[in-house]
Each structure stands twice: as C-alpha cells, then as structure tokens.
Design a protein around this motif. Structure first.
Motif, PDB file in Angstrom:
ATOM      1  N   GLY A 151     -16.076  22.487  12.089  1.00 13.22           N
ATOM      2  CA  GLY A 151     -17.497  22.300  11.876  1.00 13.22           C
ATOM      3  C   GLY A 151     -17.806  21.282  10.795  1.00 13.22           C
ATOM      4  N   ALA A 152     -18.648  20.310  11.119  1.00  9.67           N
ATOM      5  CA  ALA A 152     -18.983  19.236  10.183  1.00  9.67           C
ATOM      6  C   ALA A 152     -20.419  19.386   9.683  1.00  9.67           C
ATOM      7  N   GLN A 162     -15.840   4.326  16.195  1.00 13.17           N
ATOM      8  CA  GLN A 162     -14.545   4.274  16.882  1.00 13.17           C
ATOM      9  C   GLN A 162     -14.636   4.635  18.366  1.00 13.17           C
ATOM     10  N   LEU A 163     -15.831   4.937  18.856  1.00 13.03           N
ATOM     11  CA  LEU A 163     -16.025   5.178  20.283  1.00 13.03           C
ATOM     12  C   LEU A 163     -16.100   3.857  21.044  1.00 13.03           C
ATOM     13  N   ALA A 164     -15.457   3.824  22.207  1.00  8.36           N
ATOM     14  CA  ALA A 164     -15.598   2.685  23.106  1.00  8.36           C
ATOM     15  C   ALA A 164     -16.949   2.773  23.812  1.00  8.36           C
ATOM     16  N   PRO A 165     -17.470   1.672  24.317  1.00 11.97           N
ATOM     17  CA  PRO A 165     -18.690   1.737  25.130  1.00 11.97           C
ATOM     18  C   PRO A 165     -18.489   2.715  26.291  1.00 11.97           C
ATOM     19  N   GLY A 166     -19.448   3.614  26.456  1.00 10.14           N
ATOM     20  CA  GLY A 166     -19.311   4.658  27.464  1.00 10.14           C
ATOM     21  C   GLY A 166     -18.565   5.885  26.964  1.00 10.14           C
ATOM     22  N   GLY A 167     -18.074   5.837  25.722  1.00 10.47           N
ATOM     23  CA  GLY A 167     -17.298   6.942  25.164  1.00 10.47           C
ATOM     24  C   GLY A 167     -18.170   8.110  24.730  1.00 10.47           C
ATOM     25  N   ARG A 168     -17.515   9.265  24.547  1.00 15.93           N
ATOM     26  CA  ARG A 168     -18.215  10.492  24.169  1.00 15.93           C
ATOM     27  C   ARG A 168     -17.534  11.147  22.984  1.00 15.93           C
ATOM     28  N   LEU A 169     -18.338  11.555  22.028  1.00 13.56           N
ATOM     29  CA  LEU A 169     -17.882  12.302  20.851  1.00 13.56           C
ATOM     30  C   LEU A 169     -18.463  13.700  20.932  1.00 13.56           C
ATOM     31  N   VAL A 170     -17.597  14.721  20.849  1.00 15.80           N
ATOM     32  CA  VAL A 170     -18.032  16.115  20.861  1.00 15.80           C
ATOM     33  C   VAL A 170     -17.651  16.737  19.526  1.00 15.80           C
ATOM     34  N   ILE A 171     -18.642  17.284  18.816  1.00 19.10           N
ATOM     35  CA  ILE A 171     -18.404  17.769  17.459  1.00 19.10           C
ATOM     36  C   ILE A 171     -19.364  18.905  17.119  1.00 19.10           C
ATOM     37  N   PRO A 172     -18.870  19.985  16.479  1.00 18.37           N
ATOM     38  CA  PRO A 172     -19.769  21.032  15.982  1.00 18.37           C
ATOM     39  C   PRO A 172     -20.410  20.575  14.672  1.00 18.37           C
ATOM     40  N   VAL A 173     -21.732  20.684  14.583  1.00 21.31           N
ATOM     41  CA  VAL A 173     -22.455  20.232  13.387  1.00 21.31           C
ATOM     42  C   VAL A 173     -23.377  21.344  12.906  1.00 21.31           C
ATOM     43  N   GLY A 174     -23.348  21.592  11.589  1.00 26.81           N
ATOM     44  CA  GLY A 174     -24.215  22.613  11.023  1.00 26.81           C
ATOM     45  C   GLY A 174     -23.811  22.941   9.599  1.00 26.81           C
ATOM     46  N   ASP A 175     -24.047  24.184   9.198  1.00 27.69           N
ATOM     47  CA  ASP A 175     -23.647  24.590   7.857  1.00 27.69           C
ATOM     48  C   ASP A 175     -22.246  25.187   7.898  1.00 27.69           C
ATOM     49  N   ASP A 178     -22.388  28.451  10.682  1.00 23.93           N
ATOM     50  CA  ASP A 178     -22.858  28.330  12.060  1.00 23.93           C
ATOM     51  C   ASP A 178     -23.145  26.875  12.392  1.00 23.93           C
ATOM     52  N   GLN A 179     -22.798  26.494  13.623  1.00 25.41           N
ATOM     53  CA  GLN A 179     -23.016  25.115  14.052  1.00 25.41           C
ATOM     54  C   GLN A 179     -23.580  25.085  15.478  1.00 25.41           C
ATOM     55  N   ARG A 180     -24.017  23.886  15.856  1.00 21.11           N
ATOM     56  CA  ARG A 180     -24.379  23.588  17.242  1.00 21.11           C
ATOM     57  C   ARG A 180     -23.422  22.524  17.749  1.00 21.11           C
ATOM     58  N   MET A 181     -22.996  22.670  19.004  1.00 25.06           N
ATOM     59  CA  MET A 181     -22.149  21.645  19.593  1.00 25.06           C
ATOM     60  C   MET A 181     -23.000  20.416  19.886  1.00 25.06           C
ATOM     61  N   VAL A 182     -22.547  19.274  19.414  1.00 24.15           N
ATOM     62  CA  VAL A 182     -23.268  18.019  19.589  1.00 24.15           C
ATOM     63  C   VAL A 182     -22.399  17.051  20.387  1.00 24.15           C
ATOM     64  N   ARG A 183     -23.013  16.372  21.348  1.00 24.40           N
ATOM     65  CA  ARG A 183     -22.321  15.300  22.057  1.00 24.40           C
ATOM     66  C   ARG A 183     -23.034  13.993  21.799  1.00 24.40           C
ATOM     67  N   VAL A 184     -22.279  13.002  21.354  1.00 28.27           N
ATOM     68  CA  VAL A 184     -22.805  11.659  21.127  1.00 28.27           C
ATOM     69  C   VAL A 184     -22.218  10.745  22.201  1.00 28.27           C
ATOM     70  N   THR A 194     -27.767  11.287  21.515  1.00 27.02           N
ATOM     71  CA  THR A 194     -27.237  12.529  20.961  1.00 27.02           C
ATOM     72  C   THR A 194     -27.827  13.716  21.704  1.00 27.02           C
ATOM     73  N   GLU A 195     -26.948  14.620  22.136  1.00 22.25           N
ATOM     74  CA  GLU A 195     -27.354  15.808  22.881  1.00 22.25           C
ATOM     75  C   GLU A 195     -26.812  17.043  22.180  1.00 22.25           C
ATOM     76  N   GLN A 196     -27.567  18.123  22.219  1.00 23.77           N
ATOM     77  CA  GLN A 196     -27.107  19.378  21.633  1.00 23.77           C
ATOM     78  C   GLN A 196     -26.750  20.363  22.738  1.00 23.77           C
ATOM     79  N   SER A 197     -25.705  21.144  22.486  1.00 25.47           N
ATOM     80  CA  SER A 197     -25.240  22.119  23.471  1.00 25.47           C
ATOM     81  C   SER A 197     -25.291  23.512  22.852  1.00 25.47           C
ATOM     82  N   LEU A 198     -24.220  24.279  22.998  1.00 24.00           N
ATOM     83  CA  LEU A 198     -24.223  25.685  22.628  1.00 24.00           C
ATOM     84  C   LEU A 198     -24.056  25.927  21.125  1.00 24.00           C
ATOM     85  N   ASP A 199     -24.468  27.118  20.683  1.00 21.46           N
ATOM     86  CA  ASP A 199     -24.187  27.564  19.323  1.00 21.46           C
ATOM     87  C   ASP A 199     -22.709  27.910  19.215  1.00 21.46           C
ATOM     88  N   CYS A 200     -22.134  27.687  18.040  1.00 17.99           N
ATOM     89  CA  CYS A 200     -20.702  27.949  17.870  1.00 17.99           C
ATOM     90  C   CYS A 200     -20.404  28.196  16.397  1.00 17.99           C
TER      91      CYS A 200
END
Length: 215
Positions: A151-152, A162-175, A178-184, A194-200
């Motif tokens: 969690g970041a 460091q993402l290539a064009p068309g690339g995807r970064l998946v990272i939990p972000v929060g305190d 508790d975090q939310r899954m984020v996809r960039v 930037t999209e948000q997904s499930l709680d984690c």
C-alpha cells in the motif's frame, strides 16, 4: 492433502467472485501456491486469505492476486515490473502469462527464498533484484505493466514515467491501514487515465517514494 483439488476449488471460488480472464484463471490453476507459504501453513494455502511469510510481510489472498493481474490485461508478450516480491507467488503468476517479469524486493531473506521457489518451478523469465522498489527499475523501463503489492500513500510519479504507451500500473493507494486499488493507464500520447477499483488492505510500501520505515 490433495493440493490439486484444493487449488481447483480455490479457482472455482475466484470465478464466482467475478474473475473472468481465462488466462488468469489458467495461471491460478497451474501455480502451486502451497510452495510459497511456510510448510506449517500449507494446509491453508488455498483458502482465500493472506498468510504471514515472515519479516512482518504476507502473501496476498488469491482473489487480490487474480484481480490485480486481471487489471493488467496481459496478452502474453509484455514486460512486467512487480514491486514487492514477497513470497514470489505474484511473480510466478505473472511469469506464466507474459514474456519477462522484473521484480524488486527490499528484504533480502524474502528475495532469496522467493528466488529458490521460482527456480524450482523453472520460471527463468523472472529477473529479481534486492533494493528500493519504490524507484521502480529505470534501467529496464519502459514496462507494459507494473504491479505494486504494497500500500502506497500516493502513486509514485517515477512509476508512471516507466510505463510504456498503452501500459498499465496497478497499485493500492491510501493510508497505512486501508487502501483503494488504483489503475493508471498511459495513453499513446503520454496522457494518463486513473481508475479506482476495490477496497483492499496491504502492508505498507516502504521506500523513497512510499512510506518511511518509521512512519
């Protein structure tokens, strides 16, 4: 214990919970999760829960591994960076789905243990190094996918770079708890969505671009 039966049952539950990518399903069926946990906990390896792996770290629950992998939308030829090798299980799943995996672990004993299991399984397309994963792996960039298994407090800009064009970064972000899954997603023109997904809930991402050791 019949691990093959337990693994099939685990994957059946993942499908019920909404995992639909057949390649991810096949990977979860093929990788023996019990090899990535302590022998004393092998009977729990296929329950949908995180488990301690030592050094105050955990192996993520199977659903989270499957969901994060699914969010990368891998087709088979990508170069993927994982930050937080831990037990090596996520890296093993990725290694069955793509050409090359680069994974970084800051805790040496965990990295060495993970390398042994990955080698035992013949997953030689995994490059592993010990260091501060929050810096990414700039020497090997760009990556088609980046997955962060801790969690970041925010999305590190260096990882987006460091993402290539068309690339995807998946990272939990929060305190810290508790975090939310984020996809960039990086577009061809360099812009990002930037999209948000499930709680984690993950252990903290420790490093220069994450949480400090004593935070």
């Amino acid at each position: 214990m019949d691990f093959a039966v337990a693994r099939k049952r685990m994957v059946g539950e993942l499908v019920k919970r909404g995992i639909t990518d057949q390649r991810v399903i096949d990977a979860m069926l093929s990788v023996p999760r019990h090899l990535f946990v302590e022998e004393a906990m092998s009977s729990q390896a296929y329950s949908d829960t995180s488990l301690p792996i030592g050094e105050k770290q955990t192996i993520s629950q199977p659903y989270i591994v499957a969901r994060m992998t699914e969010l990368l939308e891998l087709k088979g030829k990508e170069r993927v960076l994982e930050l937080g090798t831990g037990s090596g299980y996520q890296a093993a799943i990725l290694a069955t789905l793509t050409d090359r995996v680069y994974t970084v672990e800051r805790i040496r004993p965990l990295a060495l243990k993970a390398r042994k299991v990955l080698d035992r399984l013949g997953l030689l397309n995994v490059n592993l190094k010990i260091g501060d994963g929050t810096d990414g792996w700039p020497e090997e960039a760009p990556f088609d996918g980046i997955v962060v298994t801790a969690g970041a407090p925010h999305v590190p800009e260096c990882l987006v770079e460091q993402l290539a064009p068309g690339g995807r970064l998946v990272i939990p972000v929060g305190d810290r708890n508790d975090q939310r899954m984020v996809r960039v997603v990086k577009n061809a023109d360099g812009s990002v969505v930037t999209e948000q997904s499930l709680d984690c809930r993950f252990v903290r991402l420790i490093g220069r671009n994450g949480w400090s050791e004593d935070s």
